[in-house]
Structure formats: structure tokens, C-alpha cells
Design a protein around this motif. Structure first.
Motif, PDB file in Angstrom:
ATOM      1  N   UNK A 154       0.791  -1.221   0.000  1.00 40.98           N
ATOM      2  CA  UNK A 154       0.000   0.000   0.000  1.00 40.98           C
ATOM      3  C   UNK A 154       0.823   1.270   0.000  1.00 40.98           C
ATOM      4  N   UNK A 155       2.150   1.121   0.092  1.00 39.67           N
ATOM      5  CA  UNK A 155       3.022   2.286   0.086  1.00 39.67           C
ATOM      6  C   UNK A 155       4.015   2.204  -1.059  1.00 39.67           C
ATOM      7  N   UNK A 156       4.583   3.326  -1.396  1.00 35.85           N
ATOM      8  CA  UNK A 156       5.560   3.369  -2.471  1.00 35.85           C
ATOM      9  C   UNK A 156       6.877   2.722  -2.038  1.00 35.85           C
ATOM     10  N   UNK A 157       7.564   2.180  -3.031  1.00 33.47           N
ATOM     11  CA  UNK A 157       8.874   1.623  -2.756  1.00 33.47           C
ATOM     12  C   UNK A 157       9.842   2.761  -2.429  1.00 33.47           C
ATOM     13  N   UNK A 158      10.676   2.571  -1.415  1.00 33.95           N
ATOM     14  CA  UNK A 158      11.607   3.626  -1.026  1.00 33.95           C
ATOM     15  C   UNK A 158      13.038   3.119  -1.024  1.00 33.95           C
ATOM     16  N   UNK A 159      13.943   4.009  -1.362  1.00 31.59           N
ATOM     17  CA  UNK A 159      15.340   3.647  -1.409  1.00 31.59           C
ATOM     18  C   UNK A 159      15.950   3.576  -0.021  1.00 31.59           C
ATOM     19  N   UNK A 160      16.703   2.526   0.228  1.00 34.35           N
ATOM     20  CA  UNK A 160      17.375   2.338   1.508  1.00 34.35           C
ATOM     21  C   UNK A 160      18.833   2.768   1.393  1.00 34.35           C
TER      22      UNK A 160
END
Length: 125
Positions: A42-48
């Protein structure tokens, strides 16, 4: 097309640590930028974090600084992600990614070309 395979995910307690590894099906010399991303349903993919494998320069998302370390293991031909002090907010599917070019500092998922299938990390209290 190179295939990326993640490993090392699992279920851990709050405060614990995990080491994720990303291996490639073939030589990734074309892809000097390797990165880790995460996504919660349900959330956007984020860079780690990302690493330029040419000189091991690293880049981190703001939330990752201090607890997360990306590194490359040349002997194993993997790019690893060490996460310490895990919190429930770290629960997510973690993806390994690769891209060409030298702009490794961009953790915008849209700029990355090759993706693994992900490994699940679940943190419980």
C-alpha cells in the motif's frame, strides 16, 4: 538480462539485526550501481541504500543513516545490507536492484533497471 537474488530476510525481534545479501546470476560489470529498496503493502517503494561498486562509495536514504550499512563482498560477489536496531517500522519486503550509469546517489526506484524478487523482513515486538 542479469537476475538478482536476495537472501537473508526473516522474522526478528525489535532491537535485533539482520544481514541481507544480493547475488547476481551473472557478471554485473555492466551495472556499477547496486542498491537496496523496501516496500510495505500500500506504500511506495523507497530507497534504503546504494553502492557504486567501482570504488565502494555509498549512499543512504535519510532514515537509513546510522543503522544501516551497505557493502560489497567481492569474494562472494554479493552486495549486502546490514540492519541493526530493527524496529517494527522496518518490516517490509526488501528488494535488491541494479542500474547502469554512475548516478548511484539517486534512490528514486524509477531510475533503477533490474530488480530482484525481494526478501521479507518482519520485525515483531
Amino acid at each position: 538480462q542479469v537476475h538478482l537474488v536476495e537472501s537473508g530476510g526473516g522474522s526478528v525481534q525489535v532491537g535485533g539485526s539482520l544481514r541481507l545479501s544480493c547475488g547476481a546470476s551473472e557478471n554485473t560489470v555492466t551495472y556499477k550501481c547496486m542498491g537496496w529498496f523496501r516496500q510495505v503493502p500500500g506504500k511506495e517503494r523507497e530507497g534504503v541504500a546504494a553502492i557504486w561498486t567501482g570504488n565502494s562509495k555509498t549512499y543512504y536514504g535519510d532514515f537509513a543513516k546510522g543503522r544501516i550499512t551497505i557493502s560489497q563482498d567481492n569474494a562472494k560477489a554479493t552486495v549486502d545490507l546490514q540492519i541493526t536496531g530493527l524496529t517494527v517500522e522496518d518490516t517490509a519486503m526488501y528488494f535488491c536492484a541494479a542500474r547502469g550509469g554512475s548516478a548511484c546517489g539517486s534512490l528514486n526506484p524509477a531510475r533503477w533497471n533490474v530488480w530482484g524478487r525481494g526478501t521479507q523482513v518482519t520485525v515483531s515486538s
